[in-house]
Motif scaffolding. Structure first.
Motif, short mmCIF file in Angstrom:
data_model
loop_
_atom_site.label_atom_id
_atom_site.label_comp_id
_atom_site.label_asym_id
_atom_site.label_seq_id
_atom_site.Cartn_x
_atom_site.Cartn_y
_atom_site.Cartn_z
N ASP A 38 -20.78 59.57 81.03
CA ASP A 38 -20.54 61.00 81.20
C ASP A 38 -21.46 61.85 80.34
O ASP A 38 -21.65 63.04 80.60
CB ASP A 38 -19.08 61.34 80.87
CG ASP A 38 -18.14 60.96 82.01
OD1 ASP A 38 -18.65 60.63 83.10
OD2 ASP A 38 -16.92 60.99 81.80
N ARG A 39 -22.02 61.26 79.30
CA ARG A 39 -22.86 62.03 78.37
C ARG A 39 -24.31 62.14 78.85
O ARG A 39 -25.06 62.98 78.35
CB ARG A 39 -22.83 61.40 76.98
CG ARG A 39 -21.43 61.33 76.37
CD ARG A 39 -21.48 60.85 74.94
NE ARG A 39 -22.16 61.80 74.07
CZ ARG A 39 -22.46 61.56 72.80
NH1 ARG A 39 -22.14 60.41 72.25
NH2 ARG A 39 -23.07 62.47 72.07
N VAL B 12 -26.10 63.68 80.96
CA VAL B 12 -26.01 64.79 81.92
C VAL B 12 -27.32 65.07 82.64
O VAL B 12 -27.32 65.69 83.71
CB VAL B 12 -25.52 66.07 81.21
CG1 VAL B 12 -24.07 65.90 80.75
CG2 VAL B 12 -26.41 66.41 80.01
N SER C 71 -29.88 64.87 76.82
CA SER C 71 -28.48 64.73 77.25
C SER C 71 -27.54 64.70 76.06
O SER C 71 -26.49 65.35 76.05
CB SER C 71 -28.31 63.46 78.09
OG SER C 71 -29.01 63.52 79.31
N LYS D 42 -27.30 68.12 74.51
CA LYS D 42 -26.51 69.00 75.36
C LYS D 42 -25.01 68.74 75.21
O LYS D 42 -24.21 69.67 75.03
CB LYS D 42 -26.92 68.79 76.82
CG LYS D 42 -26.03 69.48 77.86
CD LYS D 42 -26.15 70.98 77.80
CE LYS D 42 -25.36 71.62 78.93
NZ LYS D 42 -25.39 73.10 78.87
N THR D 43 -24.60 67.46 75.25
CA THR D 43 -23.17 67.15 75.16
C THR D 43 -22.62 67.37 73.76
O THR D 43 -21.42 67.61 73.60
CB THR D 43 -22.91 65.70 75.61
OG1 THR D 43 -23.78 64.80 74.88
CG2 THR D 43 -23.16 65.53 77.10
N SER D 44 -23.48 67.26 72.75
CA SER D 44 -23.00 67.54 71.38
C SER D 44 -22.73 69.03 71.21
O SER D 44 -21.82 69.43 70.47
CB SER D 44 -24.02 67.06 70.35
OG SER D 44 -25.21 67.82 70.43
N ASP E 31 -22.14 71.11 73.90
CA ASP E 31 -21.19 71.51 74.94
C ASP E 31 -20.37 70.29 75.35
O ASP E 31 -20.71 69.60 76.31
CB ASP E 31 -21.92 72.10 76.14
CG ASP E 31 -20.97 72.54 77.24
OD1 ASP E 31 -19.74 72.57 76.99
OD2 ASP E 31 -21.45 72.86 78.35
N PRO E 32 -19.29 69.99 74.63
CA PRO E 32 -18.47 68.80 74.92
C PRO E 32 -17.89 68.79 76.33
O PRO E 32 -17.50 67.73 76.83
CB PRO E 32 -17.35 68.88 73.87
CG PRO E 32 -17.90 69.74 72.78
CD PRO E 32 -18.77 70.74 73.47
N ALA F 182 -19.57 69.48 79.01
CA ALA F 182 -20.61 69.08 79.97
C ALA F 182 -20.37 67.64 80.41
O ALA F 182 -20.08 66.77 79.58
CB ALA F 182 -21.98 69.23 79.34
N LYS F 183 -20.50 67.39 81.70
CA LYS F 183 -20.24 66.06 82.25
C LYS F 183 -21.35 65.65 83.21
O LYS F 183 -21.80 66.46 84.02
CB LYS F 183 -18.89 66.05 82.98
CG LYS F 183 -18.50 64.69 83.53
CD LYS F 183 -17.17 64.75 84.25
CE LYS F 183 -16.80 63.40 84.84
NZ LYS F 183 -15.53 63.45 85.61
#
Length: 343
Positions: free
Chosen positions: A258-259, A261, A314, A317-319, A321-322, A324-325
């Motif tokens: 999922d991380r 992105v 990626s 981004k996920t760090s 914006d948790p 974000a999938k």
């Protein structure tokens, strides 16, 4: 890549083919026996050990191949392996979606994945044989393969934030329509007798779904690796060793997928790059020798570079914006489900 090796010919003996295929069959058999005899939930440690094992096998084979057949062919193998490995990660997204959609018990996911990988290998072997024959007979096939990859790249990029609709897949719908299916999973069986009738279990439908997905991925991955090399042996081994590690990789990274992105966008760029490379090769062969070609070294650098940027971007981004999938991406727009309540 074709064109770089005009003076060099890769000659693989029948014995080498037989030993290589035998090695792959043995590795598959081990996976299948473990899945059949000891169905269980695969933990992180076990998945990590198997993943390392398969990577070491692939690297060991590549080093042997490079030592025996030369650095140029060896570079083609490693470039092809990295391309197929990166595309196989997108396979994992879809596998996760399939397992979730059909609520496959964890102890049977190992078995389903192994069967799915066998199906993928068989289908890709057929596509490799067909592709190699077509490329040998018609040089314009490089143009067609290149255009196919660019089209696939554009579609994947356009629908990079979507997931494929597994339940409405044509193959899955056909299986459910023509094969009676039980309501519940019956252990690890694909078929079971109910009231004297032999019925398929949901595990069979899952296998059909994975087979259908593998077929679609083969249509993309085979032209992609032919963009690296036109040697059938390299194409086959790069695919085989990438797929052999897929089962363990699924259990190792399914919680991390999922991380990633930007993976679908990165894969779209890679496919487009290889598509352009194939078209340049076609133009070099059929139009004018002065048309430049992209070397294997440049291809390897570009592919590794794109993957590195994708992973780092990626994670950043996920760090930040948790919520974000990542999505597997789709080759066409996913139709809205207006009838979900009727299932």
């Amino acid at each position: 890549m074709p064109g770089e090796q005009e003076a060099a010919v890769l000659e693989i003996s029948g014995l080498t083919w037989a030993i290589t295929i035998g090695l792959i069959i043995v590795l598959l058999a081990v996976d299948l026996v473990l899945a059949a005899l000891r169905p269980h939930r695969v933990g992180f440690r076990e998945a990590a050990l198997w993943s390392v094992f398969y990577v070491l096998v692939a690297v060991g084979f590549g080093l042997w191949f490079m030592n025996v057949y030369g650095g140029s062919f060896g570079a083609e193998y490693f470039a092809g392996y990295i391309v197929e490995k990166s595309l196989s990660v997108d396979n994992l997204f879809v596998f996760v979606i399939i397992m979730t959609t059909f609520a496959v018990p964890e102890e049977h996911q190992h078995k389903v994945l192994t069967f799915g990988i066998i199906l993928a290998l068989v289908m890709r072997a057929v596509f490799i044989a067909l592709g190699a024959t077509l490329l040998a007979l018609f040089s314009f096939m490089f143009l067609l393969f290149g255009l196919l990859l660019i089209y696939t790249a554009v579609q994947l990029f356009r629908h990079r934030n979507e997931d494929p609709d597994v339940e409405n897949n044509l193959v899955v719908r056909a299986a459910r329509r023509f094969v009676p299916v039980t309501d519940e999973y019956v252990g690890g069986k694909l078929f079971s007798k109910v009231d004297g009738r032999k019925l398929a279990t949901p595990l069979f439908v899952v296998l059909v779904a994975i087979g259908g997905v593998d077929l679609l991925f083969a249509l993309d991955s085979i032209p992609a690796v032919f963009g690296i090399t036109d040697e059938p042996f390299i194409v086959f081994t790069a695919n085989a060793f990438a797929l052999l590690g897929l089962r363990a990789l699924f259990f190792l990274v399914k919680g991390l997928l999922d991380r990633l992105v930007y993976l679908s966008a990165g894969l779209a760029i890679i496919l487009a790059f290889i598509g352009v490379k194939l078209i340049l090769h076609w133009a070099h062969v059929d139009i004018d020798k002065r048309v430049p070609e992209v070397s294997t070294a440049v291809s390897l650098s570009v592919i590794v570079g794109i993957l590195a940027v994708v992973v780092v971007a990626s994670l950043i981004k996920t760090s930040r914006d948790p919520e974000a999938k990542a999505h597997a991406g789709s080759l066409h727009a996913t139709a809205p489900r207006d009838h979900d309540t009727n299932h």
